[in-house]
Design an enzyme around this catalytic site. Structure first.
Site, PDB file in Angstrom:
ATOM      1  N   LYS A   1       0.838  -1.206   0.000  1.00 61.99           N
ATOM      2  CA  LYS A   1       0.000   0.000   0.000  1.00 61.99           C
ATOM      3  C   LYS A   1       0.876   1.261   0.000  1.00 61.99           C
ATOM      4  CE  LYS A   1      -4.212   1.710   2.164  1.00 61.99           C
ATOM      5  NZ  LYS A   1      -5.086   1.526   1.025  1.00 61.99           N
TER       6      LYS A   1
ATOM      7  N   ALA B   1      10.407   2.407  -1.136  1.00 67.35           N
ATOM      8  CA  ALA B   1      10.450   3.286  -2.311  1.00 67.35           C
ATOM      9  C   ALA B   1      11.567   4.320  -2.190  1.00 67.35           C
ATOM     10  CB  ALA B   1       9.103   3.977  -2.499  1.00 67.35           C
TER      11      ALA B   1
ATOM     12  N   GLY C   1       6.344   1.049   5.706  1.00 72.18           N
ATOM     13  CA  GLY C   1       7.240   0.088   5.052  1.00 72.18           C
ATOM     14  C   GLY C   1       7.380   0.339   3.567  1.00 72.18           C
ATOM     15  N   CYS C   2       6.281   0.648   2.918  1.00 71.82           N
ATOM     16  CA  CYS C   2       6.307   0.889   1.477  1.00 71.82           C
ATOM     17  C   CYS C   2       7.039   2.192   1.145  1.00 71.82           C
ATOM     18  CB  CYS C   2       4.892   0.901   0.916  1.00 71.82           C
ATOM     19  SG  CYS C   2       4.072  -0.696   1.095  1.00 71.82           S
ATOM     20  N   THR C   3       6.894   3.182   1.990  1.00 68.55           N
ATOM     21  CA  THR C   3       7.608   4.440   1.801  1.00 68.55           C
ATOM     22  C   THR C   3       9.102   4.229   2.004  1.00 68.55           C
ATOM     23  OG1 THR C   3       5.666   5.712   2.476  1.00 68.55           O
ATOM     24  CG2 THR C   3       7.808   6.841   2.594  1.00 68.55           C
TER      25      THR C   3
END
Length: 148
Positions: A38, A48, A43-45
């Site tokens: 998401k 990325a 975590g995704c930030t």
């Protein structure tokens, strides 16, 4: 789930700017496709931003990079702009690409079971053949895992 030795699936996805990305036009360069649960979550930030910060090293090694999640184009655009991502992120709300790669799976978190994207990265050679699958992604050090 897609395995080492498998061919790059044929797909057309929509990036953060509403542009079409055709997987068959990506063949010819080494390719990294990473799936994340998401946009704009911690975590995704972290993942990325680690890829963003090391993007020049990935490019120097001849890679093109593509992120995929089930978020909307609008959410992907906000995520991309907020974090100044130099690569495309695909909005796969219908799970077409996610299902082709086999990353929509049963997950467990805090005693709860649910279906979701398993954070996974696939690396393809210039001929579109998968050469590496990373399924134990270290979000804060992911570029190093790819370049190993």
């Amino acid at each position: 789930m897609l395995q080492v030795g498998d061919a790059l699936p044929e797909f057309i996805g929509t990036n953060q700017n509403g542009e079409q990305i055709d997987s068959q036009k990506l063949i010819g360069k080494k390719l990294i496709i990473y799936f994340y649960p998401k946009a704009s979550t911690p975590g995704c930030t972290a993942e990325a931003c680690n890829l963003r910060d090391n993007y020049s090293f990935l490019e120097k090694d001849g890679y093109q990079l593509l992120g995929v999640s089930a978020d909307s184009v609008k959410r992907q655009k906000n995520f991309s702009e907020k974090n100044a991502l130099p690569f495309d992120v695909i909005a796969d709300e219908n799970h077409d690409i996610i299902n082709q790669f086999g990353v929509w799976q049963l997950k467990k978190f805090m005693g709860r079971e649910f279906m979701g994207i398993v954070r996974t990265t696939f690396i393809f050679d210039e001929k579109g053949i998968c050469t590496k699958v990373i399924d134990k992604v270290k979000t804060k050090d992911h570029a190093a895992q790819i370049l190993e």
